[in-house]
Design a protein around this motif. Structure first.
Motif, mmCIF file in Angstrom:
data_model
loop_
_atom_site.group_PDB
_atom_site.id
_atom_site.type_symbol
_atom_site.label_atom_id
_atom_site.label_comp_id
_atom_site.label_asym_id
_atom_site.label_seq_id
_atom_site.Cartn_x
_atom_site.Cartn_y
_atom_site.Cartn_z
ATOM 1 N N ALA A 23 0.919 -1.092 -0.136
ATOM 2 C CA ALA A 23 -0.179 0.142 0.049
ATOM 3 C C ALA A 23 0.750 1.687 -0.088
ATOM 4 C CB ALA A 23 -0.851 -0.237 1.089
ATOM 5 N N TRP A 24 1.913 1.527 0.861
ATOM 6 C CA TRP A 24 3.196 2.321 0.597
ATOM 7 C C TRP A 24 3.253 2.929 -0.674
ATOM 8 C CZ3 TRP A 24 2.948 6.688 3.281
ATOM 9 C CH2 TRP A 24 3.221 6.783 5.429
ATOM 10 N N LYS A 25 3.887 1.460 -0.929
ATOM 11 C CA LYS A 25 4.377 1.547 -2.761
ATOM 12 C C LYS A 25 3.535 2.132 -3.301
ATOM 13 C CE LYS A 25 7.226 -2.274 -3.547
ATOM 14 N NZ LYS A 25 7.112 -3.206 -4.043
ATOM 15 N N ARG A 26 2.130 1.538 -3.607
ATOM 16 C CA ARG A 26 1.314 2.448 -4.378
ATOM 17 C C ARG A 26 0.840 4.060 -4.024
ATOM 18 N NH1 ARG A 26 -2.010 -1.906 -3.054
ATOM 19 N NH2 ARG A 26 -2.799 -1.275 -2.056
ATOM 20 N N MET A 27 1.621 4.154 -3.073
ATOM 21 C CA MET A 27 1.503 5.754 -2.356
ATOM 22 C C MET A 27 2.446 6.209 -2.967
ATOM 23 S SD MET A 27 -0.228 5.859 1.789
ATOM 24 C CE MET A 27 -1.079 7.592 1.310
ATOM 25 N N TYR A 28 3.913 6.227 -2.640
ATOM 26 C CA TYR A 28 4.724 6.753 -3.711
ATOM 27 C C TYR A 28 4.140 7.239 -4.942
ATOM 28 C CZ TYR A 28 7.801 6.395 0.162
ATOM 29 O OH TYR A 28 8.790 6.151 1.823
ATOM 30 N N LEU A 29 3.975 5.885 -6.028
ATOM 31 C CA LEU A 29 4.032 5.685 -7.591
ATOM 32 C C LEU A 29 2.695 7.010 -7.418
ATOM 33 C CD1 LEU A 29 3.186 2.143 -8.352
ATOM 34 C CD2 LEU A 29 5.075 3.055 -9.417
ATOM 35 N N GLU A 30 1.686 7.153 -6.475
ATOM 36 C CA GLU A 30 0.951 8.341 -6.792
ATOM 37 C C GLU A 30 1.212 9.373 -6.956
ATOM 38 O OE1 GLU A 30 -2.837 10.368 -7.796
ATOM 39 O OE2 GLU A 30 -1.828 7.895 -8.301
ATOM 40 N N ALA A 31 2.387 9.807 -6.087
ATOM 41 C CA ALA A 31 2.569 10.470 -4.676
ATOM 42 C C ALA A 31 3.951 11.322 -6.472
ATOM 43 C CB ALA A 31 3.740 11.117 -4.165
ATOM 44 N N LEU A 32 4.636 10.400 -6.853
ATOM 45 C CA LEU A 32 5.619 10.714 -7.848
ATOM 46 C C LEU A 32 5.297 10.877 -8.954
ATOM 47 C CD1 LEU A 32 8.655 8.412 -6.485
ATOM 48 C CD2 LEU A 32 7.821 10.660 -6.057
ATOM 49 N N LYS A 33 4.364 10.717 -9.559
ATOM 50 C CA LYS A 33 3.997 10.934 -11.017
ATOM 51 C C LYS A 33 3.746 12.257 -11.517
ATOM 52 C CE LYS A 33 0.134 8.244 -11.692
ATOM 53 N NZ LYS A 33 -1.319 7.595 -11.599
ATOM 54 N N GLY A 34 3.981 12.495 -12.516
ATOM 55 C CA GLY A 34 4.135 13.894 -13.073
ATOM 56 C C GLY A 34 5.271 14.679 -11.850
ATOM 57 N N VAL A 35 5.735 14.062 -11.155
ATOM 58 C CA VAL A 35 6.877 14.573 -10.799
ATOM 59 C C VAL A 35 7.965 15.350 -11.731
ATOM 60 C CG1 VAL A 35 8.835 15.084 -8.966
ATOM 61 C CG2 VAL A 35 5.763 14.429 -8.117
ATOM 62 N N VAL A 60 12.783 13.773 -9.210
ATOM 63 C CA VAL A 60 12.924 12.672 -8.235
ATOM 64 C C VAL A 60 14.853 12.798 -7.341
ATOM 65 C CG1 VAL A 60 12.706 10.889 -6.917
ATOM 66 C CG2 VAL A 60 10.765 12.009 -8.688
ATOM 67 N N LEU A 61 14.676 13.913 -6.838
ATOM 68 C CA LEU A 61 16.226 13.275 -5.802
ATOM 69 C C LEU A 61 16.117 11.783 -4.767
ATOM 70 C CD1 LEU A 61 17.479 16.747 -5.748
ATOM 71 C CD2 LEU A 61 17.105 15.025 -7.849
ATOM 72 N N VAL A 62 17.197 10.946 -4.493
ATOM 73 C CA VAL A 62 17.055 10.000 -3.302
ATOM 74 C C VAL A 62 18.532 10.155 -2.750
ATOM 75 C CG1 VAL A 62 15.488 8.759 -4.867
ATOM 76 C CG2 VAL A 62 17.682 8.704 -4.834
ATOM 77 N N ALA A 63 18.181 9.984 -1.838
ATOM 78 C CA ALA A 63 19.509 10.066 -0.273
ATOM 79 C C ALA A 63 20.058 8.869 -0.086
ATOM 80 C CB ALA A 63 18.782 10.295 1.081
ATOM 81 N N SER A 64 19.569 7.833 -0.701
ATOM 82 C CA SER A 64 20.458 6.379 -0.771
ATOM 83 C C SER A 64 20.228 6.362 -2.374
ATOM 84 C CB SER A 64 19.772 5.336 -0.279
ATOM 85 O OG SER A 64 19.788 4.229 -0.024
ATOM 86 N N LEU A 71 10.236 0.497 -10.774
ATOM 87 C CA LEU A 71 8.684 0.727 -11.217
ATOM 88 C C LEU A 71 8.895 2.115 -11.935
ATOM 89 C CD1 LEU A 71 8.160 1.804 -6.263
ATOM 90 C CD2 LEU A 71 7.815 -0.455 -8.605
ATOM 91 N N GLY A 72 9.550 2.408 -12.767
ATOM 92 C CA GLY A 72 9.022 2.953 -13.587
ATOM 93 C C GLY A 72 9.307 4.726 -13.793
ATOM 94 N N ILE A 73 9.913 4.900 -12.842
ATOM 95 C CA ILE A 73 10.297 6.142 -11.811
ATOM 96 C C ILE A 73 12.016 6.624 -11.639
ATOM 97 C CG2 ILE A 73 10.507 7.868 -10.232
ATOM 98 C CD1 ILE A 73 7.908 5.959 -9.300
ATOM 99 N N ALA A 74 12.221 7.792 -12.993
ATOM 100 C CA ALA A 74 13.656 8.001 -13.071
ATOM 101 C C ALA A 74 13.856 8.729 -11.565
ATOM 102 C CB ALA A 74 13.649 8.561 -14.193
ATOM 103 N N ALA A 75 15.390 8.413 -10.802
ATOM 104 C CA ALA A 75 15.478 9.332 -9.671
ATOM 105 C C ALA A 75 17.212 9.187 -10.284
ATOM 106 C CB ALA A 75 15.008 8.319 -8.034
ATOM 107 N N THR A 76 17.319 10.616 -9.278
ATOM 108 C CA THR A 76 18.995 10.881 -9.332
ATOM 109 C C THR A 76 19.547 10.884 -7.938
ATOM 110 O OG1 THR A 76 18.531 12.285 -11.130
ATOM 111 C CG2 THR A 76 20.514 12.639 -10.208
#
Length: 414
Positions: A176-188, A191-195, A205-210
Protein backbone atom coordinates in the motif's frame (compact mmCIF):
# COMPACT_ATOMS: atom_id res chain seq x y z
CA UNK A 1 5.98 39.33 7.98
CA UNK A 2 4.08 36.64 6.11
CA UNK A 3 4.80 36.21 2.42
CA UNK A 4 1.59 36.78 0.53
CA UNK A 5 0.81 36.22 -3.16
CA UNK A 6 3.16 37.45 -5.89
CA UNK A 7 3.61 41.21 -5.80
CA UNK A 8 4.88 43.84 -8.18
CA UNK A 9 7.63 44.94 -5.81
CA UNK A 10 11.34 44.08 -5.85
CA UNK A 11 10.68 40.62 -4.41
CA UNK A 12 8.54 39.81 -7.45
CA UNK A 13 11.69 38.97 -9.42
CA UNK A 14 12.73 36.31 -6.88
CA UNK A 15 11.67 32.75 -7.77
CA UNK A 16 9.07 31.65 -5.23
CA UNK A 17 9.73 28.23 -3.72
CA UNK A 18 7.19 26.37 -1.62
CA UNK A 19 9.27 24.14 0.67
CA UNK A 20 7.69 21.38 2.74
CA UNK A 21 9.15 18.87 5.21
CA UNK A 22 8.25 16.86 8.30
CA UNK A 23 9.37 17.97 11.75
CA UNK A 24 11.15 21.14 12.82
CA UNK A 25 14.56 21.61 11.18
CA UNK A 26 17.56 22.08 13.45
CA UNK A 27 21.26 22.63 12.61
CA UNK A 28 22.53 19.83 14.84
CA UNK A 29 19.68 17.79 16.40
CA UNK A 30 18.12 14.80 14.73
CA UNK A 31 18.77 13.06 11.43
CA UNK A 32 16.41 14.22 8.68
CA UNK A 33 15.75 17.48 10.56
CA UNK A 34 19.46 18.34 10.33
CA UNK A 35 19.70 17.92 6.58
CA UNK A 36 16.35 19.70 6.11
CA UNK A 37 17.77 22.66 8.03
CA UNK A 38 20.87 22.90 5.87
CA UNK A 39 18.90 22.55 2.65
CA UNK A 40 16.45 25.28 3.78
CA UNK A 41 19.26 27.55 4.86
CA UNK A 42 20.96 27.10 1.48
CA UNK A 43 17.78 28.01 -0.42
CA UNK A 44 17.49 31.11 1.73
CA UNK A 45 21.09 32.15 1.04
CA UNK A 46 20.55 31.61 -2.69
CA UNK A 47 17.95 34.39 -2.56
CA UNK A 48 14.80 32.43 -3.34
CA UNK A 49 11.56 33.69 -1.86
CA UNK A 50 10.57 30.73 0.34
CA UNK A 51 7.58 29.61 2.33
CA UNK A 52 8.48 26.56 4.42
CA UNK A 53 5.51 24.48 5.54
CA UNK A 54 6.35 22.31 8.56
CA UNK A 55 4.36 19.09 8.90
CA UNK A 56 4.15 18.28 12.59
CA UNK A 57 2.66 14.96 13.66
CA UNK A 58 1.30 14.10 17.10
CA UNK A 59 2.78 15.84 20.12
CA UNK A 60 6.45 15.43 19.24
CA UNK A 61 7.00 19.07 18.25
CA UNK A 62 6.24 22.02 20.52
CA UNK A 63 5.50 25.65 19.77
CA UNK A 64 8.90 26.44 21.32
CA UNK A 65 10.57 24.21 18.72
CA UNK A 66 8.81 26.14 15.96
CA UNK A 67 9.72 29.48 17.56
CA UNK A 68 13.39 28.49 17.71
CA UNK A 69 13.44 27.63 14.01
CA UNK A 70 11.48 30.79 13.18
CA UNK A 71 14.05 32.88 15.04
CA UNK A 72 16.87 31.24 13.08
CA UNK A 73 15.50 31.18 9.54
CA UNK A 74 12.76 33.76 8.94
CA UNK A 75 13.73 36.81 6.87
CA UNK A 76 11.18 39.56 6.26
CA UNK A 77 9.90 39.56 2.71
CA UNK A 78 11.98 36.53 1.73
CA UNK A 79 11.51 33.49 4.00
CA UNK A 80 8.59 32.60 6.22
CA UNK A 81 7.19 29.44 7.76
CA UNK A 82 3.76 27.93 8.22
CA UNK A 83 2.69 24.95 10.31
CA UNK A 84 0.27 22.14 9.49
CA UNK A 85 -0.40 19.71 12.35
CA UNK A 86 -2.02 16.29 12.36
CA UNK A 87 -2.35 13.53 14.89
CA UNK A 88 -1.51 11.20 12.02
CA UNK A 89 -0.96 12.38 8.45
CA UNK A 90 -1.46 8.87 7.06
CA UNK A 91 -3.80 6.32 8.65
CA UNK A 92 -2.54 2.86 7.77
CA UNK A 93 -4.94 0.05 6.92
CA UNK A 94 -4.25 -3.51 5.90
CA UNK A 95 -4.84 -2.90 2.19
CA UNK A 96 -4.90 0.88 1.82
CA UNK A 97 -3.59 3.94 3.63
CA UNK A 98 -5.51 7.22 3.87
CA UNK A 99 -4.13 10.78 3.90
CA UNK A 100 -5.58 13.12 6.55
CA UNK A 101 -8.11 15.15 4.55
CA UNK A 102 -8.19 18.04 7.03
CA UNK A 103 -4.39 18.40 7.00
CA UNK A 104 -4.45 18.24 3.21
CA UNK A 105 -6.91 21.15 3.01
CA UNK A 106 -4.79 23.27 5.38
CA UNK A 107 -1.67 22.50 3.37
CA UNK A 108 -3.26 23.40 0.04
CA UNK A 109 -4.63 26.64 1.51
CA UNK A 110 -1.13 27.67 2.65
CA UNK A 111 0.26 26.81 -0.78
CA UNK A 112 -2.47 28.72 -2.64
CA UNK A 113 -1.93 31.87 -0.58
CA UNK A 114 1.75 31.84 -1.52
CA UNK A 115 1.47 31.25 -5.30
CA UNK A 116 4.79 29.43 -5.78
CA UNK A 117 6.78 29.11 -8.99
CA UNK A 118 8.00 25.65 -7.94
CA UNK A 119 7.45 23.18 -5.11
CA UNK A 120 10.29 21.44 -3.25
CA UNK A 121 9.17 18.71 -0.86
CA UNK A 122 11.08 16.37 1.40
CA UNK A 123 9.88 12.79 1.80
CA UNK A 124 6.67 10.97 1.10
CA UNK A 125 4.15 12.74 3.39
CA UNK A 126 5.02 16.11 1.87
CA UNK A 127 4.93 14.61 -1.62
CA UNK A 128 1.43 13.21 -1.02
CA UNK A 129 0.12 16.53 0.28
CA UNK A 130 1.68 18.44 -2.63
CA UNK A 131 0.28 16.08 -5.29
CA UNK A 132 -2.71 18.31 -6.27
CA UNK A 133 -0.51 21.40 -6.80
CA UNK A 134 -0.04 22.26 -10.49
CA UNK A 135 3.40 23.86 -10.13
CA UNK A 136 6.56 21.95 -11.17
CA UNK A 137 7.86 19.81 -8.32
CA UNK A 138 11.12 18.49 -6.97
CA UNK A 139 10.70 15.61 -4.53
CA UNK A 140 13.56 14.52 -2.26
CA UNK A 141 13.23 11.10 -0.62
CA UNK A 142 15.12 9.51 2.24
CA UNK A 143 14.56 5.92 3.37
CA UNK A 144 11.59 4.39 1.54
CA UNK A 145 8.78 3.41 3.89
CA UNK A 146 7.80 0.29 2.01
CA UNK A 147 11.36 -0.94 2.61
CA UNK A 148 11.90 0.16 6.21
CA UNK A 149 8.48 -1.02 7.42
CA UNK A 150 9.11 -4.44 5.90
CA UNK A 151 12.57 -4.81 7.43
CA UNK A 152 11.32 -3.74 10.86
CA UNK A 153 8.63 -6.43 10.59
CA UNK A 154 11.21 -8.99 9.51
CA UNK A 155 13.48 -8.24 12.48
CA UNK A 156 10.50 -8.29 14.84
CA UNK A 157 9.76 -11.83 13.65
CA UNK A 158 13.42 -12.77 14.04
CA UNK A 159 13.48 -11.50 17.62
CA UNK A 160 10.09 -12.96 18.53
CA UNK A 161 8.94 -15.81 16.20
CA UNK A 162 5.32 -15.43 17.26
CA UNK A 163 5.29 -12.11 15.38
CA UNK A 164 5.94 -13.95 12.11
CA UNK A 165 2.17 -14.39 11.90
CA UNK A 166 1.96 -10.66 11.12
CA UNK A 167 4.32 -10.78 8.12
CA UNK A 168 1.58 -11.29 5.48
CA UNK A 169 -0.29 -8.27 6.83
CA UNK A 170 2.95 -6.27 6.93
CA UNK A 171 3.63 -7.21 3.31
CA UNK A 172 0.21 -5.93 2.26
CA UNK A 173 0.78 -2.69 4.16
CA UNK A 174 4.14 -2.19 2.46
CA UNK A 175 2.51 -2.69 -0.93
CA UNK A 176 0.00 0.00 0.00
CA UNK A 177 2.90 2.35 0.76
CA UNK A 178 4.49 1.48 -2.58
CA UNK A 179 1.27 2.47 -4.36
CA UNK A 180 1.25 5.77 -2.48
CA UNK A 181 4.81 6.48 -3.64
CA UNK A 182 3.82 5.76 -7.24
CA UNK A 183 0.81 8.06 -6.98
CA UNK A 184 2.76 10.87 -5.30
CA UNK A 185 5.61 10.77 -7.83
CA UNK A 186 3.47 10.62 -10.97
CA UNK A 187 4.22 13.71 -13.07
CA UNK A 188 6.95 15.02 -10.75
CA UNK A 189 9.65 16.89 -12.67
CA UNK A 190 12.60 15.79 -10.54
CA UNK A 191 13.03 12.98 -7.97
CA UNK A 192 16.15 13.01 -5.80
CA UNK A 193 17.04 10.15 -3.49
CA UNK A 194 19.42 10.18 -0.54
CA UNK A 195 20.29 6.50 -0.95
CA UNK A 196 21.87 5.20 -4.15
CA UNK A 197 20.00 1.89 -3.82
CA UNK A 198 16.69 3.74 -4.26
CA UNK A 199 17.60 4.58 -7.87
CA UNK A 200 17.30 0.91 -8.86
CA UNK A 201 14.18 0.39 -6.77
CA UNK A 202 12.39 3.23 -8.54
CA UNK A 203 13.73 2.23 -11.94
CA UNK A 204 11.90 -1.09 -11.59
CA UNK A 205 8.74 0.89 -10.83
CA UNK A 206 9.18 3.06 -13.93
CA UNK A 207 10.32 6.19 -12.07
CA UNK A 208 13.55 8.04 -12.91
CA UNK A 209 15.42 9.11 -9.79
CA UNK A 210 18.79 10.76 -9.20
CA UNK A 211 21.07 9.99 -6.26
CA UNK A 212 22.44 13.06 -4.48
CA UNK A 213 24.64 13.13 -1.35
CA UNK A 214 22.80 15.07 1.34
CA UNK A 215 24.23 17.85 3.55
CA UNK A 216 25.70 16.62 6.81
CA UNK A 217 27.59 19.10 9.01
CA UNK A 218 30.74 18.51 11.02
CA UNK A 219 29.91 19.75 14.51
CA UNK A 220 32.21 20.27 17.47
CA UNK A 221 35.94 20.16 16.95
CA UNK A 222 38.76 17.95 15.75
CA UNK A 223 40.44 16.17 18.67
CA UNK A 224 43.93 14.74 18.26
CA UNK A 225 43.89 10.98 18.66
CA UNK A 226 46.16 9.61 21.37
CA UNK A 227 47.56 6.04 21.42
CA UNK A 228 44.85 3.55 22.45
CA UNK A 229 45.91 0.76 24.79
CA UNK A 230 43.07 -1.68 24.03
CA UNK A 231 41.23 -2.40 20.76
CA UNK A 232 38.30 0.00 21.06
CA UNK A 233 35.41 0.53 18.66
CA UNK A 234 32.53 2.99 18.67
CA UNK A 235 28.97 1.80 17.99
CA UNK A 236 26.84 4.94 17.83
CA UNK A 237 23.73 6.47 16.32
CA UNK A 238 20.00 6.31 17.00
CA UNK A 239 19.86 3.06 18.98
CA UNK A 240 16.17 2.43 18.29
CA UNK A 241 16.48 2.77 14.52
CA UNK A 242 16.51 0.09 11.85
CA UNK A 243 20.24 0.42 11.27
CA UNK A 244 21.19 -0.20 14.89
CA UNK A 245 18.65 -3.00 15.17
CA UNK A 246 20.21 -4.73 12.19
CA UNK A 247 23.78 -4.23 13.42
CA UNK A 248 23.18 -5.47 16.96
CA UNK A 249 22.23 -8.93 15.72
CA UNK A 250 25.60 -9.37 14.01
CA UNK A 251 27.60 -7.77 16.84
CA UNK A 252 26.10 -9.66 19.76
CA UNK A 253 25.34 -13.03 18.24
CA UNK A 254 28.31 -13.50 15.89
CA UNK A 255 31.05 -10.91 16.24
CA UNK A 256 31.69 -10.79 19.99
CA UNK A 257 32.20 -14.58 20.40
CA UNK A 258 34.79 -14.52 17.60
CA UNK A 259 36.59 -11.48 19.01
CA UNK A 260 36.89 -13.18 22.40
CA UNK A 261 38.79 -15.99 20.72
CA UNK A 262 41.23 -13.44 19.28
CA UNK A 263 41.63 -10.92 22.08
CA UNK A 264 40.19 -12.76 25.11
CA UNK A 265 37.31 -11.80 27.39
CA UNK A 266 37.61 -8.12 28.23
CA UNK A 267 40.47 -7.78 25.75
CA UNK A 268 38.57 -5.27 23.62
CA UNK A 269 35.89 -2.63 24.09
CA UNK A 270 32.77 -1.62 22.19
CA UNK A 271 31.46 1.77 23.26
CA UNK A 272 27.71 2.17 22.70
CA UNK A 273 26.52 5.76 22.38
CA UNK A 274 23.41 7.48 21.04
CA UNK A 275 19.82 8.45 21.66
CA UNK A 276 17.25 5.89 22.74
CA UNK A 277 17.67 2.42 24.20
CA UNK A 278 18.84 -0.78 22.59
CA UNK A 279 16.14 -3.50 22.37
CA UNK A 280 15.56 -5.58 25.51
CA UNK A 281 17.16 -8.73 24.11
CA UNK A 282 20.31 -6.76 23.22
CA UNK A 283 20.44 -5.04 26.60
CA UNK A 284 20.30 -8.43 28.34
CA UNK A 285 23.22 -9.76 26.30
CA UNK A 286 25.26 -6.60 26.86
CA UNK A 287 24.64 -6.70 30.61
CA UNK A 288 26.65 -9.88 30.94
CA UNK A 289 29.49 -8.77 28.67
CA UNK A 290 32.36 -6.79 30.15
CA UNK A 291 33.41 -5.67 26.66
CA UNK A 292 30.50 -3.23 26.34
CA UNK A 293 30.23 0.26 27.79
CA UNK A 294 26.80 1.83 27.37
CA UNK A 295 27.23 5.60 27.44
CA UNK A 296 23.83 6.92 26.38
CA UNK A 297 23.77 10.25 24.58
CA UNK A 298 27.26 11.76 24.57
CA UNK A 299 27.66 15.53 24.30
CA UNK A 300 31.39 15.46 23.52
CA UNK A 301 31.35 12.97 20.66
CA UNK A 302 34.64 14.35 19.34
CA UNK A 303 36.63 13.28 22.40
CA UNK A 304 34.91 9.90 22.39
CA UNK A 305 35.83 9.32 18.74
CA UNK A 306 39.43 10.23 19.46
CA UNK A 307 39.57 7.38 21.98
CA UNK A 308 38.56 4.69 19.45
CA UNK A 309 40.24 2.78 16.66
CA UNK A 310 37.20 2.99 14.38
CA UNK A 311 33.48 3.46 14.06
CA UNK A 312 31.80 0.05 13.97
CA UNK A 313 28.84 0.06 11.54
CA UNK A 314 27.85 -3.57 10.83
CA UNK A 315 24.46 -2.58 9.38
CA UNK A 316 23.46 -5.48 7.16
CA UNK A 317 20.00 -4.20 6.19
CA UNK A 318 20.46 -3.08 2.57
CA UNK A 319 18.71 0.31 2.72
CA UNK A 320 19.70 3.86 3.59
CA UNK A 321 22.73 6.14 3.49
CA UNK A 322 23.97 6.15 7.06
CA UNK A 323 24.62 9.53 8.69
CA UNK A 324 26.76 7.90 11.40
CA UNK A 325 29.28 7.03 8.68
CA UNK A 326 29.30 10.64 7.50
CA UNK A 327 29.85 11.82 11.08
CA UNK A 328 32.85 9.51 11.42
CA UNK A 329 34.23 10.61 8.06
CA UNK A 330 33.88 14.28 9.04
CA UNK A 331 36.06 13.57 12.12
CA UNK A 332 38.65 11.47 10.26
CA UNK A 333 37.66 8.39 12.25
CA UNK A 334 38.18 5.13 10.33
CA UNK A 335 34.94 3.39 9.41
CA UNK A 336 34.39 -0.37 9.56
CA UNK A 337 31.02 -1.11 7.98
CA UNK A 338 28.96 -3.87 6.44
CA UNK A 339 29.39 -4.11 2.67
CA UNK A 340 25.63 -3.53 2.30
CA UNK A 341 26.09 0.09 3.42
CA UNK A 342 27.83 0.72 0.09
CA UNK A 343 24.52 0.01 -1.68
CA UNK A 344 23.25 3.30 -0.26
CA UNK A 345 26.56 5.19 -0.36
CA UNK A 346 28.71 4.17 -3.36
CA UNK A 347 31.64 6.23 -2.02
CA UNK A 348 32.18 3.48 0.56
CA UNK A 349 34.98 1.44 -1.01
CA UNK A 350 36.85 -1.26 0.86
CA UNK A 351 40.46 -0.37 1.52
CA UNK A 352 40.02 3.11 0.08
CA UNK A 353 37.50 5.12 2.10
CA UNK A 354 36.49 2.46 4.65
CA UNK A 355 36.97 -1.09 5.80
CA UNK A 356 34.06 -3.24 4.60
CA UNK A 357 33.05 -6.79 5.49
CA UNK A 358 30.05 -8.97 4.71
CA UNK A 359 30.11 -11.43 7.64
CA UNK A 360 31.43 -11.82 11.18
CA UNK A 361 34.69 -13.49 10.11
CA UNK A 362 35.34 -10.65 7.69
CA UNK A 363 34.72 -8.08 10.44
CA UNK A 364 37.18 -9.83 12.74
CA UNK A 365 39.88 -9.80 10.06
CA UNK A 366 39.30 -6.13 9.32
CA UNK A 367 39.39 -5.21 13.03
CA UNK A 368 42.69 -7.00 13.44
CA UNK A 369 44.03 -5.20 10.36
CA UNK A 370 43.06 -1.68 11.34
CA UNK A 371 44.38 -2.07 14.89
CA UNK A 372 47.68 -3.49 13.63
CA UNK A 373 48.16 -0.86 10.89
CA UNK A 374 47.35 2.61 12.26
CA UNK A 375 49.09 4.41 9.37
CA UNK A 376 46.94 2.64 6.77
CA UNK A 377 43.86 3.30 8.89
CA UNK A 378 44.72 7.01 9.03
CA UNK A 379 45.09 7.15 5.23
CA UNK A 380 41.70 5.51 4.76
CA UNK A 381 40.14 7.89 7.29
CA UNK A 382 41.64 10.88 5.47
CA UNK A 383 40.11 9.79 2.16
CA UNK A 384 36.77 9.37 3.91
CA UNK A 385 37.12 12.90 5.25
CA UNK A 386 37.79 14.25 1.75
CA UNK A 387 34.67 12.52 0.39
CA UNK A 388 32.58 14.04 3.18
CA UNK A 389 34.10 17.48 2.56
CA UNK A 390 33.63 17.41 -1.22
CA UNK A 391 30.21 15.76 -1.45
CA UNK A 392 28.34 15.68 1.87
CA UNK A 393 29.46 18.97 3.38
CA UNK A 394 26.58 21.48 3.56
CA UNK A 395 28.28 23.66 0.94
CA UNK A 396 28.64 21.23 -1.97
CA UNK A 397 25.45 19.29 -1.14
CA UNK A 398 23.49 22.54 -0.95
CA UNK A 399 24.93 23.70 -4.28
CA UNK A 400 23.70 20.48 -5.89
CA UNK A 401 20.16 21.04 -4.61
CA UNK A 402 20.16 24.63 -5.89
CA UNK A 403 21.24 23.38 -9.31
CA UNK A 404 18.33 20.94 -9.40
CA UNK A 405 15.87 23.61 -8.25
CA UNK A 406 17.01 26.00 -10.98
CA UNK A 407 16.58 23.28 -13.58
CA UNK A 408 13.07 22.55 -12.34
CA UNK A 409 12.26 26.27 -12.57
CA UNK A 410 13.59 26.40 -16.12
CA UNK A 411 11.61 23.35 -17.20
CA UNK A 412 14.45 20.84 -17.49
CA UNK A 413 13.32 17.24 -16.96
CA UNK A 414 15.70 14.31 -16.48
Amino acid sequence: MSLGPKSTGAEASLPRILLCSSGVPHPTRGASTVLFFHYAERLKREGFCVRHILLLEGGDWTDDDVAEYRQTIVAEGQFDIAVVRSERFVSEGRLNHMLDASASRKFLAEAASFSPDAVVVFDIIAALLAKPLPEPKLVWLGDLRFETVWYHAWYAALENPIKAMHLPSNWLGCNAWKRMYLEALKGVRRVLVASSSSVGVFSKLGIAATYEPYPWPATGRQVERAPISKPTFLFFGTLTGLGSRSALHLVLKELVPRLRKKWGRGGFEILVAGRGQVPGWAARLMAGAKEFRQLGFVEDLDALMASCHAALVPISVPVGNRSRILTAWSKRLPVLAHSNTALGNPDLMNGWSAYLASDADGFVNQMLELVANPEKSAEIAERGYQIWRDKFGPGPAGNSLVGHVNEVLSGVTL
